[in-house]
Design a protein around this motif. Structure first.
Motif, mmCIF file in Angstrom:
data_model
loop_
_atom_site.group_PDB
_atom_site.id
_atom_site.type_symbol
_atom_site.label_atom_id
_atom_site.label_comp_id
_atom_site.label_asym_id
_atom_site.label_seq_id
_atom_site.Cartn_x
_atom_site.Cartn_y
_atom_site.Cartn_z
ATOM 1 N N VAL A 58 44.607 -40.640 -20.360
ATOM 2 C CA VAL A 58 44.875 -41.644 -21.391
ATOM 3 C C VAL A 58 44.944 -40.943 -22.735
ATOM 4 N N PHE A 59 46.041 -41.164 -23.450
ATOM 5 C CA PHE A 59 46.188 -40.692 -24.823
ATOM 6 C C PHE A 59 46.269 -41.930 -25.710
ATOM 7 N N ALA A 60 45.301 -42.113 -26.590
ATOM 8 C CA ALA A 60 45.263 -43.291 -27.462
ATOM 9 C C ALA A 60 45.111 -42.849 -28.909
ATOM 10 N N ASP A 61 46.085 -43.240 -29.734
ATOM 11 C CA ASP A 61 46.051 -42.900 -31.161
ATOM 12 C C ASP A 61 45.899 -41.405 -31.400
ATOM 13 N N ALA A 62 46.388 -40.607 -30.471
ATOM 14 C CA ALA A 62 46.325 -39.154 -30.630
ATOM 15 C C ALA A 62 47.491 -38.682 -31.495
ATOM 16 N N ARG A 63 47.309 -37.553 -32.160
ATOM 17 C CA ARG A 63 48.332 -36.996 -33.033
ATOM 18 C C ARG A 63 48.800 -35.661 -32.468
ATOM 19 N N LEU A 64 50.034 -35.676 -31.943
ATOM 20 C CA LEU A 64 50.589 -34.477 -31.321
ATOM 21 C C LEU A 64 51.906 -34.071 -31.985
ATOM 22 N N ARG A 65 52.019 -34.364 -33.253
ATOM 23 C CA ARG A 65 53.265 -34.083 -33.961
ATOM 24 C C ARG A 65 53.612 -32.593 -33.866
ATOM 25 N N ARG A 66 54.895 -32.328 -33.595
ATOM 26 C CA ARG A 66 55.446 -30.979 -33.489
ATOM 27 C C ARG A 66 54.833 -30.163 -32.359
ATOM 28 N N THR A 75 51.882 -37.336 -14.772
ATOM 29 C CA THR A 75 51.975 -38.471 -13.859
ATOM 30 C C THR A 75 50.815 -39.436 -14.083
ATOM 31 N N GLY A 76 51.107 -40.749 -13.938
ATOM 32 C CA GLY A 76 50.071 -41.774 -14.013
ATOM 33 C C GLY A 76 49.324 -41.814 -15.323
ATOM 34 N N THR A 77 49.978 -41.435 -16.401
ATOM 35 C CA THR A 77 49.294 -41.284 -17.691
ATOM 36 C C THR A 77 49.773 -42.330 -18.692
ATOM 37 N N ARG A 78 48.862 -42.816 -19.547
ATOM 38 C CA ARG A 78 49.186 -43.822 -20.568
ATOM 39 C C ARG A 78 49.152 -43.198 -21.950
ATOM 40 N N PHE A 79 50.213 -43.475 -22.715
ATOM 41 C CA PHE A 79 50.291 -43.065 -24.109
ATOM 42 C C PHE A 79 50.362 -44.336 -24.951
ATOM 43 N N THR A 80 49.355 -44.580 -25.771
ATOM 44 C CA THR A 80 49.309 -45.789 -26.598
ATOM 45 C C THR A 80 49.096 -45.419 -28.059
ATOM 46 N N GLY A 81 50.051 -45.804 -28.907
ATOM 47 C CA GLY A 81 49.926 -45.525 -30.329
ATOM 48 C C GLY A 81 49.874 -44.044 -30.648
ATOM 49 N N VAL A 82 50.519 -43.242 -29.828
ATOM 50 C CA VAL A 82 50.478 -41.782 -29.975
ATOM 51 C C VAL A 82 51.637 -41.295 -30.843
ATOM 52 N N SER A 83 51.389 -40.287 -31.661
ATOM 53 C CA SER A 83 52.463 -39.659 -32.433
ATOM 54 C C SER A 83 52.966 -38.436 -31.687
ATOM 55 N N LEU A 84 54.217 -38.533 -31.213
ATOM 56 C CA LEU A 84 54.902 -37.398 -30.605
ATOM 57 C C LEU A 84 56.129 -37.041 -31.439
ATOM 58 N N ALA A 85 56.038 -37.330 -32.736
ATOM 59 C CA ALA A 85 57.166 -37.080 -33.625
ATOM 60 C C ALA A 85 57.471 -35.589 -33.698
ATOM 61 N N GLU A 86 58.764 -35.279 -33.690
ATOM 62 C CA GLU A 86 59.265 -33.914 -33.831
ATOM 63 C C GLU A 86 58.721 -32.973 -32.767
ATOM 64 N N THR A 87 58.359 -33.503 -31.623
ATOM 65 C CA THR A 87 57.925 -32.664 -30.514
ATOM 66 C C THR A 87 59.135 -32.051 -29.822
ATOM 67 N N ASP A 88 58.895 -30.996 -29.068
ATOM 68 C CA ASP A 88 59.954 -30.287 -28.347
ATOM 69 C C ASP A 88 59.598 -30.264 -26.866
ATOM 70 N N TRP A 89 60.508 -30.813 -26.039
ATOM 71 C CA TRP A 89 60.270 -30.919 -24.597
ATOM 72 C C TRP A 89 61.356 -30.151 -23.849
ATOM 73 N N LEU A 90 60.955 -29.344 -22.881
ATOM 74 C CA LEU A 90 61.919 -28.584 -22.088
ATOM 75 C C LEU A 90 61.470 -28.564 -20.630
#
Length: 217
Positions: A58-66, A75-90
């Protein structure tokens, strides 16, 4: 891209080590297994995740910017109110996950697969999606405004009140989508691929956008 169904399918499965403790800014997370953990309010901007697995977290109100995610299986994971702004996924996969109220504006996603996920009020404005697949997903109130969708597919997925205002679509394939409901941005469908039945469903909205009045005698 083949989606791993279980952790044993990962090429790096035998090298995974359990992770303990919170996430930290600029942290390096290499070949780690995050299992049944809760990250509430963690600040991990600029963190790097490489060849790792995230299961039932569970990720709640976490800040993972960039933050950067390379070859990560979630798998099976919840993201609520999370900042994933400007993240890079490959080369990453999300299966059976729930994302609600997530900020992902300016994110870059390359060869990423969402399978059986629910995305509710996810902000992908100005994001760049290249060879991204949404398989059997529900996308509700997802904002693709000003984003670039290059060879993005939606097999078995439902789009509800999606926003495409000023988005750029290049070979974005909507033919497998079960429903296409746009809140705005019909003009951005230029460059998309749709089926003939879908075109008939979209025709009234397209006519309104073009100022065409359709009347039978």
């Amino acid at each position: 891209m083949t989606v791993p169904e279980e952790i044993a399918d990962l090429s790096y499965a035998n090298f995974l080590r359990p992770h303990e403790g919170p996430l930290t800014a600029e942290g390096d997370y290499d070949t780690l297994h995050f299992d049944r953990l809760t990250f509430e309010g963690d600040s991990a901007g600029g963190a790097r995740f490489l060849e790792s697995a995230v299961t039932d977290c569970v990720f709640a109100d976490a800040r993972l910017r960039r933050a950067r995610f390379n070859n990560v299986w979630i798998t099976g994971t919840r993201f609520t109110g999370v900042s994933l702004a400007e993240t890079d996924w490959l080369d990453s996969w999300l299966t059976g996950c729930s994302l609600a109220g997530v900020e992902s504006f300016g994110a870059v996603l390359r060869r990423v697969v969402f399978r059986r996920c629910k995305l509710d009020s996810v902000n992908l404005r100005s994001a760049a999606l290249h060879e991204v697949a949404f398989e059997d997903c529900v996308l509700r109130d997802v904002d693709f405004g000003e984003a670039r969708l290059d060879r993005v597919t939606f097999p078995g997925s439902t789009l509800e009140r999606a926003r495409l205002g000023r988005a750029t679509l290049e070979k974005a394939d909507l033919r497998g989508a079960l429903a296409i409901d746009l809140a705005d941005g019909y003009e951005s469908l230029r460059g998309a691929i749709v089926g003939s039945v879908q075109l008939l469903d979209l025709a009234p909205a397209l006519a309104r956008m073009l100022g065409i009045t359709v009347k039978d005698r």
